[in-house]
Design a protein around this motif. Structure first.
Motif, PDB file in Angstrom:
ATOM      1  N   HIS A 194       0.824  -1.216   0.000  1.00 18.04           N
ATOM      2  CA  HIS A 194       0.000   0.000   0.000  1.00 18.04           C
ATOM      3  C   HIS A 194       0.854   1.260   0.000  1.00 18.04           C
ATOM      4  O   HIS A 194       0.551   2.249  -0.692  1.00 18.04           O
ATOM      5  N   ASP A 195       1.921   1.236   0.787  1.00 22.06           N
ATOM      6  CA  ASP A 195       2.730   2.448   0.951  1.00 22.06           C
ATOM      7  C   ASP A 195       3.744   2.655  -0.168  1.00 22.06           C
ATOM      8  O   ASP A 195       4.295   3.755  -0.296  1.00 22.06           O
ATOM      9  N   THR A 196       4.039   1.648  -0.939  1.00 20.80           N
ATOM     10  CA  THR A 196       5.058   1.769  -1.996  1.00 20.80           C
ATOM     11  C   THR A 196       4.445   1.609  -3.386  1.00 20.80           C
ATOM     12  O   THR A 196       4.247   2.579  -4.117  1.00 20.80           O
ATOM     13  N   GLN A 199       1.037   3.487  -3.942  1.00 18.84           N
ATOM     14  CA  GLN A 199       1.244   4.938  -3.990  1.00 18.84           C
ATOM     15  C   GLN A 199       1.948   5.352  -5.279  1.00 18.84           C
ATOM     16  O   GLN A 199       1.605   6.382  -5.898  1.00 18.84           O
ATOM     17  N   SER A 200       2.926   4.572  -5.695  1.00 17.41           N
ATOM     18  CA  SER A 200       3.633   4.895  -6.941  1.00 17.41           C
ATOM     19  C   SER A 200       2.691   4.802  -8.136  1.00 17.41           C
ATOM     20  O   SER A 200       2.737   5.651  -9.053  1.00 17.41           O
ATOM     21  N   THR A 202      -0.554   5.246  -8.061  1.00 14.26           N
ATOM     22  CA  THR A 202      -1.453   6.395  -7.980  1.00 14.26           C
ATOM     23  C   THR A 202      -0.788   7.635  -8.571  1.00 14.26           C
ATOM     24  O   THR A 202      -1.400   8.401  -9.337  1.00 14.26           O
ATOM     25  N   GLY A 203       0.474   7.846  -8.225  1.00 18.84           N
ATOM     26  CA  GLY A 203       1.213   8.970  -8.785  1.00 18.84           C
ATOM     27  C   GLY A 203       1.362   8.860 -10.291  1.00 18.84           C
ATOM     28  O   GLY A 203       1.262   9.866 -11.016  1.00 18.84           O
ATOM     29  N   LEU A 241      -3.024  -0.595 -10.404  1.00 15.99           N
ATOM     30  CA  LEU A 241      -3.429  -0.059  -9.107  1.00 15.99           C
ATOM     31  C   LEU A 241      -4.593  -0.873  -8.535  1.00 15.99           C
ATOM     32  O   LEU A 241      -4.625  -1.169  -7.326  1.00 15.99           O
ATOM     33  N   ARG A 245      -4.429  -2.875  -5.048  1.00 20.42           N
ATOM     34  CA  ARG A 245      -5.390  -2.695  -3.963  1.00 20.42           C
ATOM     35  C   ARG A 245      -6.084  -4.005  -3.609  1.00 20.42           C
ATOM     36  O   ARG A 245      -6.348  -4.297  -2.442  1.00 20.42           O
TER      37      ARG A 245
END
Length: 410
Positions: A194-196, A199-200, A202-203, A241, A245
């Motif tokens: 979730h944090d890596t 997030q990447s 999503t960016g 993504l 998720r």
């Protein structure tokens, strides 16, 4: 199991000593012949009968053997008092083979009485006192030593029982620690993804959208081609993504400590938040036990993961029902159905679920639902109704805790 060879050696040794004592005092007389006959009778009774009942004989056989040995002792002692050496074999034998403590004591008293009778027959009334003295000493020593050894054996059995219980408790504790470690690792992986990665991705989606917006004001074929590439990048990033998720949701540990119904409702609530697919939960069945609850929970989690991945459904249902012999978990959806998918072809999720259910003696089925969509059905036997599955169930925590994957329905 009693080793018969050592008893064979002991019987032959006692018989040899008895015969040797008669040969050391020539000439050979009628009493010596009587001793030899009694010794032969002893060997015949031992070889033909007693040695075959060394391992936990029934009470009737133990009584018969004790009385036969007592009679032989009485007859042999009536010819020669030194025949009392046979006690060195008879007392340990009746203690070793006695089914109960009471039968062992009764056999000891019978042997002592036989010795007194033998002395009385050899010496007359005057031999009763000496025979009683010898019998009291030998029988008292036998009882004292036998009770001591019996107490030690009982203490050893109790220690063995406690050791087995301790090892079982250690095994359960190790399984619980293993479960806790696996759950922690699943949570860590979910957080890391979730944090890596999530997030990447999503960016990347946001950058692709911004690049598409900038290219929208640029004319020309090159710009149009670039916009197509950017839109493809955005679409691929969105798909990745979604996969990330879904993987986070499937890896996130679901605590079953509060009970299977609450765990399933929390699982369904999280699934609805992630996917927008409404999930109805009906789980009012009797609690099947911690191990089986974990199996059913993981199967429900994997079933919903397949709904997320493949079904394109708008509604799903998780139902748990029970009868006196089994608990049945059913996961249904109103999606496109499984088609020709077969567990084990193209992925590991359903195949792993099938193996996990087999470990607890359960049944697994997967296919099209009666009213469309897909239906996953898992039936596991209750522990009280299926004692043969207990050994397999004890291995379930290590297996059922394995992280479910986001593979295809096959």
């Amino acid at each position: 199991m009693v080793n018969r060879r050592w008893w064979d050696v002991a019987a032959l040794a006692v018989a040899a000593v008895l015969v040797t004592l008669t040969l050391l005092d020539p000439p050979v007389g009628a009493d010596d012949v009587g001793v030899w006959a009694a010794t032969g009778a002893f060997l015949i009774v031992y070889v033909a009968y007693a040695r075959w009942h060394l391992d936990d004989p029934p009470m009737g056989h133990h009584i018969a053997i004790s009385l036969l040995f007592a009679a032989i002792l009485a007859v042999g002692t009536s010819f020669e008092p030194s025949f009392a050496i046979l006690q060195a074999f008879v007392y340990p034998f009746v203690w070793t083979t006695a089914p109960t403590l009471r039968s062992a004591l009764a056999a000891n008293f019978a042997i002592a009485a036989a010795l007194v009778a033998g002395y009385a027959a050899h010496y007359g009334p005057a031999g009763i006192v000496s025979g009683f003295s010898v019998a009291l000493l030998s029988c008292g020593f036998s009882i004292a030593l036998g009770l001591w050894i019996t107490r030690i054996a009982a203490y050893g059995q109790e220690r063995a029982r406690l050791l087995d219980e301790l090892q079982a408790a250690q095994g359960q504790l190790a399984a619980m620690h293993r479960d806790a470690g696996i759950a922690d690792e699943r949570g860590r992986l979910a957080r890391e993804i979730h944090d890596t990665i999530a997030q990447s991705l999503t960016g990347l989606v946001m950058v692709a959208q911004r690049a598409d917006n900038r290219l929208a004001s640029v004319a020309g074929d090159a710009a149009a081609s670039a916009r197509g590439d950017v839109q493809l990048i955005e679409e691929m990033a969105r798909d990745a993504l979604t996969e990330a998720r879904g993987l986070v949701a499937s890896l996130a540990p679901v605590d079953a400590e509060a009970g299977l119904p609450d765990a399933l409702r929390r699982l369904a609530a999280g699934f609805e938040r992630e996917t927008g697919v409404a999930v109805a939960v009906s789980a009012d069945a009797a609690a099947p036990g911690r191990e089986l609850e974990v199996v059913l929970l993981r199967c429900a989690q994997e079933g919903l993961a397949n709904v997320r991945k493949h079904a394109r459904a708008t509604h799903a249902e998780v139902r748990v029902e029970s009868d006196p012999s089994q608990v049945v978990l059913t996961v249904r959806d109103d999606g496109v159905g499984p088609g020709d998918a077969v567990p084990g072809e193209g992925g590991f999720g359903l195949a792993g679920m099938r193996d996990r259910v087999a470990l607890v003696g359960g049944e697994f089925s997967f296919g099209a639902g009666a009213s469309g969509g897909t239906e996953l059905r898992v039936a596991v036997p209750l522990a009280d109704a299926a004692p043969d599955a207990t050994a397999a169930t004890s291995t379930a925590p290590a297996t059922t805790a394995a992280p479910p994957s986001e593979e295809a329905r096959a």
